[in-house]
Every structure is written in structure tokens, then in C-alpha cells.
Design an enzyme around this catalytic site. Sequence first.
Site, PDB file in Angstrom:
ATOM      1  N   HIS A   1       0.798  -1.159   0.045  1.00  0.00           N
ATOM      2  CA  HIS A   1       0.153  -0.080   0.035  1.00  0.00           C
ATOM      3  C   HIS A   1       0.801   1.265  -0.167  1.00  0.00           C
ATOM      4  O   HIS A   1       0.546   2.300  -0.883  1.00  0.00           O
ATOM      5  CB  HIS A   1      -0.919  -0.072   1.133  1.00  0.00           C
ATOM      6  CG  HIS A   1      -1.974   1.314   1.266  1.00  0.00           C
ATOM      7  ND1 HIS A   1      -1.455   2.619   2.118  1.00  0.00           N
ATOM      8  CD2 HIS A   1      -2.978   1.479   0.901  1.00  0.00           C
ATOM      9  CE1 HIS A   1      -2.439   3.037   1.940  1.00  0.00           C
ATOM     10  NE2 HIS A   1      -3.382   2.645   1.171  1.00  0.00           N
TER      11      HIS A   1
ATOM     12  N   ARG B   1      -7.035   0.493  -9.956  1.00  0.00           N
ATOM     13  CA  ARG B   1      -7.578  -0.078  -9.136  1.00  0.00           C
ATOM     14  C   ARG B   1      -8.399   0.594  -8.172  1.00  0.00           C
ATOM     15  O   ARG B   1      -8.289   1.796  -7.710  1.00  0.00           O
ATOM     16  CB  ARG B   1      -6.290  -0.329  -7.998  1.00  0.00           C
ATOM     17  CG  ARG B   1      -5.052  -1.063  -8.375  1.00  0.00           C
ATOM     18  CD  ARG B   1      -3.855  -1.188  -7.239  1.00  0.00           C
ATOM     19  NE  ARG B   1      -3.203  -2.078  -7.711  1.00  0.00           N
ATOM     20  CZ  ARG B   1      -1.825  -1.616  -8.210  1.00  0.00           C
ATOM     21  NH1 ARG B   1      -1.660  -0.568  -8.463  1.00  0.00           N
ATOM     22  NH2 ARG B   1      -0.787  -2.817  -8.142  1.00  0.00           N
TER      23      ARG B   1
ATOM     24  N   GLU C   1      -2.715 -13.300 -13.294  1.00  0.00           N
ATOM     25  CA  GLU C   1      -1.581 -13.103 -11.874  1.00  0.00           C
ATOM     26  C   GLU C   1      -1.742 -14.354 -11.234  1.00  0.00           C
ATOM     27  O   GLU C   1      -1.094 -14.466 -10.028  1.00  0.00           O
ATOM     28  CB  GLU C   1      -2.303 -11.807 -11.234  1.00  0.00           C
ATOM     29  CG  GLU C   1      -3.697 -11.898 -10.748  1.00  0.00           C
ATOM     30  CD  GLU C   1      -4.067 -10.679 -10.326  1.00  0.00           C
ATOM     31  OE1 GLU C   1      -3.325  -9.753  -9.707  1.00  0.00           O
ATOM     32  OE2 GLU C   1      -5.271 -10.311 -10.072  1.00  0.00           O
TER      33      GLU C   1
ATOM     34  N   GLY D   1      -0.544  -9.406 -13.753  1.00  0.00           N
ATOM     35  CA  GLY D   1      -0.459  -8.864 -12.876  1.00  0.00           C
ATOM     36  C   GLY D   1       0.782  -9.442 -11.969  1.00  0.00           C
ATOM     37  O   GLY D   1       0.796 -10.580 -11.251  1.00  0.00           O
TER      38      GLY D   1
ATOM     39  N   ASN E   1       2.813  -8.656  -9.719  1.00  0.00           N
ATOM     40  CA  ASN E   1       3.057  -8.602  -8.345  1.00  0.00           C
ATOM     41  C   ASN E   1       2.654  -9.903  -7.590  1.00  0.00           C
ATOM     42  O   ASN E   1       3.274 -10.379  -6.734  1.00  0.00           O
ATOM     43  CB  ASN E   1       2.343  -7.265  -7.688  1.00  0.00           C
ATOM     44  CG  ASN E   1       2.502  -6.000  -8.264  1.00  0.00           C
ATOM     45  OD1 ASN E   1       3.509  -5.939  -8.928  1.00  0.00           O
ATOM     46  ND2 ASN E   1       1.581  -5.081  -8.226  1.00  0.00           N
ATOM     47  N   ASP E   2       1.487 -10.243  -8.371  1.00  0.00           N
ATOM     48  CA  ASP E   2       0.930 -11.600  -7.632  1.00  0.00           C
ATOM     49  C   ASP E   2       1.423 -12.766  -8.363  1.00  0.00           C
ATOM     50  O   ASP E   2       1.849 -13.619  -7.638  1.00  0.00           O
ATOM     51  CB  ASP E   2      -0.801 -11.614  -7.921  1.00  0.00           C
ATOM     52  CG  ASP E   2      -1.323 -10.921  -6.759  1.00  0.00           C
ATOM     53  OD1 ASP E   2      -0.698 -10.793  -5.405  1.00  0.00           O
ATOM     54  OD2 ASP E   2      -2.091  -9.954  -6.818  1.00  0.00           O
TER      55      ASP E   2
ATOM     56  N   CYS F   1       0.434  -4.946 -16.038  1.00  0.00           N
ATOM     57  CA  CYS F   1       0.126  -3.690 -15.249  1.00  0.00           C
ATOM     58  C   CYS F   1       0.717  -3.979 -13.611  1.00  0.00           C
ATOM     59  O   CYS F   1       0.615  -3.190 -12.764  1.00  0.00           O
ATOM     60  CB  CYS F   1      -1.541  -3.488 -15.057  1.00  0.00           C
ATOM     61  SG  CYS F   1      -2.076  -4.929 -14.553  1.00  0.00           S
TER      62      CYS F   1
END
Length: 760
Positions: A396, A488, A631, A653, A655-656, A703
Site C-alpha cells: 500500500h 485499482r 496473476e 499482474g 506482483n501476484d 500492469c
Amino acid sequence: MKKVPEILTLEEIKKEDIPSVGGKGASLGEMYGIGLPVPRAFVVTAQAFRKFLGETGIEERLFAGLANLNVEDNAALEEASRKARELVLSVGIPQHLQKKIREAYGELGSELVVAVRSSATAEDLPDASFAGQQETYLNIQGNGDLIHSVQRCWASLYGARAIYYRAKQGFDDRSVNIAVVVQELVEAKKAGVMFTSHPVTGEPLTIIEGSWGLGEAVVSGSVSPDKYVFDLRSGQVIDRLISAKLEMVVPDGKKGTKTIEVPGDMQKAPVLTDAEVKELARFGAIAEGHYGVPQDLEWAITGKDFHILQSRPITTIRAPVQGKPAAAAAGKVLVEGQGASPGIGSGHVAIIRDIKDVGSVKEGDILVAKMTNPDMVPAMRKVAAIVTDEGGMTCHAAIVSRELGTPAVVGTKKATSVLRPGQVVTVDGEKGLVYEGKTVAPPQKEKAVAAVAAAPLITATSVKVNVSLPEAAARAAATGADGVGLLRIEHLILGLNKTPMWYIRNRKEEEFINELAGGIRIVLDAFPGKPVWVRTLDAPTDEFRNMAGGEDEPHEHNPMLGWRGIRRDLQSPDQFRLQVEAFKLLWKAGYSNLGMMFPMVSHPDEFIQAKQMMRGWGVDVENVTLGIMVEIPASAILIEDFIKAGIRFASFGTNDLIQYTIAVDRNNENVATMYKPKHPAVLKTIDDTIRVCRRYGVECSICGQAGSDPEMAEWLVEHGISSLSANIDAVAKIRDRVARTEQRMILEAARRVHAREGVQ
Ligand code: PEP
Ligand code: MG
């Protein structure tokens, strides 16, 4: 000593005149020569100073008093300094010199208010810098005051600090001279400083800080100035941070300046218009183009007139220590983590241990917390930098800081225990370091790209931007991105501070739908005609728990693998329906560029089921743009089945995808070093997916944070990705790298054809 007149005007000064006019004087002459709007000035040269010493007969006594001085003996140093200064002030300036000074002053306009600045210089070492060791007198008016101020500047060459410095640097006092710059003191209505390129990354982003009144308030740091970021490529202001400017420095009407309170209505008013930022950046580009390296400029605006007061290379702010990292030169490193949002910020540490501490965070503080959460966003807006114990590049704190353009270091493990409330620190959001005290920006390693405004880059691979906060939409759009590759909505919903279930239970569904549609609309309006992919809710249960309505959120062992994304929406039809209603409103309002993206899909059935539900709520699902995040490795493995189920696009995705492919928690600082975006398994998964998408003509994008890494962007373009979506701060560099990669690929293809033809 070279024969040079006692007075030189700006028109007469050349670069080579440093021994006569000092660095400051030479720089003004040069700036004048390249067409920068430098306030009118003349220089009383070093030759005039030496004539003064010679003709008044004080020279030998002066230098004898400084000879054999032990500068480590403080009392002796102070005494020698006092005597030397008194000696210089004890004799009158010869009449013929006074006459020349008066004449030059008369040319500027007698009674003109001027600044009288020292510019020390070493005859045989023109590059030596004595900046800041001699005096400057502001707001000087009339012949008498002027002559006296020139003499006081000369005397300041023998201040204790200056003598000490010269001794330590091995300069003979006899070889160091002083020139005096007499310059119109522009009565700045607003003033400040400017970095012609980003001082850390060297990107062609001009950063301008400004406040009301004379520039001293900004230079001395006594006021939090407004900050503007101008992108030289798109020719637009891409960021503006308007601070509360509480005080300003103004001429006191007598012989100096005074600090007064800024009138109430001006405190929070922007100091600069976009047109003014653009004009200042244009002068910055002229200076950088001329000097060949990024410059640190001082500027002032009086009414409609712009003035550039000073220009010096950013690299001289602090030279890197040979063989040591910049960190060593910048001071003690207190904590280290991941550089999550580039930029440098200094300020007082404010530790937030509990959400009720948020109120104590002041403008310009350094916010330090275990981890940030949506309640902290208002505080995150006003701080100079953010430091967290936990988290990685996609937590975050990292996402929100990047959108707000606030420097951030995350995952330090111990910032909340090591840093002390009120302590002054400097945060380098690029390198991930927190230094003790207030330090200046580290120098650049390489010369930045010449910052002359270039034509916008057109790339075949679209370069889009990620957005999380509607308030960042204008900044995002100003990057010139080809659309939004990920909006998001969870930050928007978390910002409402009530869960969707709260709205349902309290029969306030309309309110939720309107809030959501309103937030999305702000982003759509910032990107007219460009695709905007909005992702349905993907908030893990632990983030909902603090909100009204979140009391019943289940406690999950691992929320990352838990009840989030599409899986939750499919099991909570009401929650999904409210979101779909917001999309429906917008599609109905004519936003055909709005695409809907589903997060955390693992099976084509989930996509099919979502479509069925939407159809049931009246959406013409075959004629709106629906796509998925790739993701979870399962969605990559089954990408062909998703395409057959009707997805219009797929977006990595990462990140995941990375955390699920190599089983490394993206938010766990203990395994942060194992989080490898370029792990071969990740790259293979991406490569395979792109191939299938290309075969079916389905847009394939990225993304995740990896799309903001230029190296990864290059690899993705080489492997055929159709678009990328980067963070706001990264769009420019990604576009650059994409363009370069495409050009190289075209060139290589042409060369191959050429070689083949040559053989035939
Ligand atoms: C991702 O997983 O890469 C992504 C963009 O989504 P988020 O970071 O919101 O999980
Ligand atoms: Mg994700």
C-alpha cells in the site's frame, strides 16, 4: 596579475574571466550571453580589490597578520580575522575606484536597489570554490551604501571560516582575491529554485520549487515551498504540490530584509501558473543545453518579468567520494529498505503507531509507520517522505506514495524502532536509504539526457499508466500515456471507509454506486478516447477489517491466498452487483473506452460465471470490453481457454504472478530478496501467454510493478507484448525504453534483410 579593468559589465564578461570576476560573476556573464533573463549587474573585479590593497598601503600588513597563523587555535584565528577585517575597513577606497563604481552604478540607475555579493577567486585555480564563505548584502541603495558594502565584501574575505578553509585547502591568502557582483535586486513577488533535470534519476523532468517573496525563504528552507514537476518531453506540468506557505522574506524598506507572515489568502494559493512553470522550465532547458549538465537554478518573478539569478551544475552540490557509495558521502545511513518511490525528502520524523497519531503529522514531516493503510492517505499527502518497516515494492505504502509523488522507502524492518520522533532525517526513495540529518541531493552518476524539449515519442507498443487514486488522474494523464492499463478501485473504496456490505446493510446502495462511478469517471474524463481498464474489487480481508462494516471480516491465515478478487465477488453477488451497476452507469453515459478487468481469476468458469451474472443484471456482455488479470499461474496455463471464453484482453499482474509462481510473499520483507521478477519460471509463463494471445489477436498487457522496470519492458517488447502499463513516475522512462527497443528491432530486421539480399 592580468590587466583587466576595475569594472566589468555582464556584456563584457567571458568564461575565461573567472580569476577577475569569480565564479559567480563569470556565471552571470555567461548566462547573460546565452539569453537568460539575468538582472542587470556589473562586477567590481579582483583587480580593483588588489589595487585597493596596494594603493592604500595595507597589503603587507594584512598578509603578515595572517602568516604563520595556527588556524586550529580558535582564539588566535578569531583575533587574526578580526584584525584583518578591521584593517580592510579602516582605510578609504581610493577616489578613482569609487568614481568607477559610482559610474557603473549610475549606468544601472542611481538609487536602484541592488544586491552586493562577494565572489572569491583564486588566480591560479579558477575552479576552486569558496561559495558561501563571504558576505552578501541585500537591499542596498545609494552611492554611499554601495561603496561601503563593496568594502565590507572585501573585508569578508578574511572571515574566520574563510581563513580556516583556505588554510586547510592549502591556499595561500595572497593568491585568493575577491570580486564583488553588484546586481539589481529584483523585488520578487515570488521566487525559488529549479533543477533542470530530475536530481536523482536524471530524467528530463524539471523540478521547480517556489514561494512568495524573495528566494531566501526557499533557499534557506524556512518555508515549505510549492513544488512543480514539468515533463520536458510532453511539455506539461505533471505534478504540483501546493504547500501552506506561512512566511515570506521581503525587503524591509531600509537596509535589509525581513520575514513576515504570508497573507492568509495566499498561504495555500499556488505560487506559479502552468504557463509560468513552462516558461521557467524553458529557461532551465537553455541553461542545461548550454552547460551540458543539469543545472540548479535560482529564479524570481516580478510582475510579468522572469529573472534567473544563478545557475550551477547539480553535480557540484556534493561531489561523490571516490570509491565509496554516495550514501557514505551523504551522512550516516540509519535504516535501509527498498526504494519504492523515487525522490529525496528531508524532515522531522513522525512515527505513527496508531491511527490516532495521524493528526500529529505535520506538513513536510517524514511519516514512519509499520505499514501505511488507507486511513493514512491524508497524512501521506502532506509529508516529505514515507518510511515503513514492512512491505515491498507493491505494498500500500509503495503504490500510494508513487501516485502522490512522495519519496518512500519500504521494508526497512526497523524504522519505527530505530528512528526517533522529531529527529531530522533524509529519505532517498530511489536508493532505499534513510540518512541522519538533512543532506543535499546526491549527485548524478551520469550526465542526464539533454533536456531540450523533444517531440513526443510514438511507440507501436502502447504505454499506459496505472492509477489508484482518482486525484492522481491529471498527473497520470499529463504523462501522455496511451490509456490506463489498471485502475485499482480498492483504494477508492477503502477511502470511503465503509465496506460495500455496509452500504448494502444500511440500504445506501445508490450512494455506493454513485461514489464509485464518480471516482472512475474522474479518471475516464482525464483520458478521453483512450482505453481505461478498471479492475473490479480486489481488497484482501485484512484491509477491509478496519472499515465500517468490516467487523465481520474473516480472519484468514493468509489473506493473499484468501477471499479476494473475483472469487469473493462471485460468492458475494450483492457486492459484485453494486460494482456492475457503477460500470453500467458509465457505459450508458457513453464511456465506450471503459474496459472491465477481473482480478485473481484461476479458471475460465469464473469468467463465464461473471459474464452470466452481468447479463442477468442487464449488461450486453458481448459488446463491452471485458478482460482478465493474469496473476495466478493457472490463468496463464489456461489462457487459450480464457480466450475461447471471450476475454478481449489479458494483463499480467506480475506482483501476484511472481509470488504465486515462486511462493514468495510479496509483502514479506524477510523474503524480499527472493522475490525475483525475472525468475525464469515467471519469464517462461509470460512468454508462453504472450504467444497464445498473439496467435488469437488478443491484447496482452502488463500492469504489475515489473512493467515499470525498463529492462523488463525491453524484454517484454522483444517478446511481443502489445501494451505496458507503468506507474506514473515510470511512464516516461518506460516509453523511452520501449521506443528504443522497437527502433533497435526494426534496425536489426532491416539489417537481416539487407544481409540476405547481399548474399543473393
Ligand atoms: C498485480 O498483482 O501485479 C497487480 C497489478 O495487482 P495488485 O498489485 O493490486 O495485486
Ligand atoms: Mg494482483
